[in-house]
Design an enzyme around this catalytic site. Structure first.
Site: not given
Length: 449
Positions: A260, A263, A291, A326, A344, A367
């Site tokens: 993480e 990341w 959308w 998270n 998004w 996202w």
């Protein structure tokens, strides 16, 4: 010799290579410029501003203990820095390298006056590249390349002395920037945070107590099992390599946490390769995805009124504290995109404004991962079932904390009070059924294919 140290998301004295280099060469003028023009849509969000106010105050206090101080200016950053150079006769500007597109543009504009240093990543980004010398777009490949270089270098100590200039330039007053919140019923729980390097030290000590069981506890929202380092890392009050070595010294080394931490570095590489990743689908075929424009549904999601307790608990936690667990972030984000079929980017921008840890790279890549639109992402057809997730990760107490209307319900009923037949009148019905939402999302996905 006098140098400016241009501070951005690196508000610390420890492991601050720009500050160390400047202090070794002569007098130092630490500068922070609040530039709301360069980022355009990505001006600092409301929750970040709260944190920034307290972080700048803490940094100035630390600098004054070293005989220095923080100079504040507001306006276009390049012009502001050039003005201070003209006022002080500074010979150089030192800064830690950043990867947001507006910061890279400013760095290019400053040209030879600017000396850049690496310091906000586990390893310098230019060292972790593909065989063609490009940033990685797939995390597994990035992690393999980065792992071969770990552990990171030892962090730098803060300078023993920070030489002051003969005369300090004028500085704005922090309170005049009005960074603290004015929205009603917002930020009531921000007092859980302690911005600044002192807050980092406290977070490290707290995490050392739970880090040994991190891989299990990180998914349990009812348990204090995460590090909560993210806002400190975003604002640069601590560097990733400081975190790495501090945990190693405390005997806390967890593979899930290491990934993480990595990341965050990976997402910097993605936005370096694709600067508009926060605005454009990583996979262009998703530009065809139909959308929905549904402002009422979007507001229900933002306010935690969807009728799905785990989603609503997360969104209310975000509104109150500027942070969300998270696991719940993934559930809430998936719900917006898949259940409500809302773009998004609407969620990304809401998180940008309400998260104290909203990071351009991390926010956009996360996202796009959950939406299935990114270059390295989950499949669009993989739809998280919020009620199943809530039960699986034992979120009953978490829901009770953030959705008080449901506080008296049993552990069995609280995840789905509507189906259990005990939904209080004060709590909304489900905005859409799970099966109906899933079928609608899959139909939209078929249009993309």
């Amino acid at each position: 010799m006098t140098a400016l140290v241009w501070l951005r998301q690196d508000l610390r004295l420890e492991d601050q290579p720009a500050l160390v280099a400047a202090a070794a060469a002569g007098a130092v003028i630490p500068v922070y410029v609040l530039d709301d023009e360069a980022p355009g849509d990505w001006r600092i969000g409301s929750a970040q501003r709260w944190w920034l106010h307290h972080s700048l105050a803490a940094l100035d206090k630390s600098l004054r203990k070293h005989g220095s101080r923080l100079i504040l200016r507001r306006g276009p950053v390049v012009a502001a820095l050039r003005t201070i150079v003209d006022e002080t006769g500074a010979d150089a500007i030192h800064a830690i390298r950043h990867y947001e597109p507006w910061w890279r543009a400013a760095e290019d504009e400053l040209g030879d006056r600017l000396t850049l240093h690496d310091g906000n990543h586990l390893r310098p980004m230019r060292e972790i590249t593909t065989g063609a010398g490009a940033p990685f777009k797939v995390f597994s490949s990035f992690w393999k390349a980065l792992s071969a270089t770990l552990p990171p270098e030892e962090p730098l100590a803060a300078p023993r002395e920070i030489p002051a200039p003969e005369k300090w330039p004028a500085s704005d007053k922090l309170d005049d920037w009005h960074l603290l919140p004015t929205k009603p019923n917002w930020a009531g729980g921000f007092d859980i945070w302690t911005p600044g390097e002192a807050g980092v030290a406290a977070a490290l000590e707290a995490f050392a107590d739970v880090g040994a069981d991190y891989e299990h506890q990180r998914n349990m929202p009812s348990v204090e099992g995460t590090s909560r380092f993210s806002p400190h890392l975003h604002h640069g009050e601590v560097s990733p390599r400081q975190v790495w070595h501090a945990l190693s010294e405390r005997g806390v080394r967890d593979a899930a946490f290491d990934r993480e931490l990595a990341w965050r570095d990976f997402t910097s590489g993605v936005v370096l390769a694709m600067p508009r990743y926060a605005d454009e689908n990583g996979r262009p075929r998703f530009d065809r995805l139909p959308w929905r424009r549904a402002p009422d549904d979007l507001e229900a999601w933002q306010r935690g009124r969807t009728g799905y307790p785990i989603v609503d608990a997360g969104m209310r936690q975000l509104w109150a504290t500027g942070w969300m667990h998270n696991r719940v972030r993934m559930i809430a984000a998936s719900f917006l995109v898949k259940h409500l079929l809302i773009d998004w980017r609407e969620g990304e921008r809401w998180f940008w404004d309400t998260l104290v840890d909203a990071d351009y790279g991390n926010n956009s890549v996360n996202w796009q991962w959950i939406s299935g639109t990114g270059v390295d992402s989950n499949m669009f057809g993989r739809i998280m079932a919020p009620l199943v997730q809530s039960e699986k990760f034992a979120a009953a107490d978490y829901i009770r904390q953030w959705v008080p209307e449901l506080r008296k319900l049993s552990d069995e009923a609280i995840h789905d009070p509507e189906t259990a037949g005990c939904r209080p009148a004060s709590y909304p019905p489900k905005i859409i059924g799970h099966r109906e939402a899933r079928e609608r999302a899959l139909a939209a996905g078929r249009e993309v294919r």
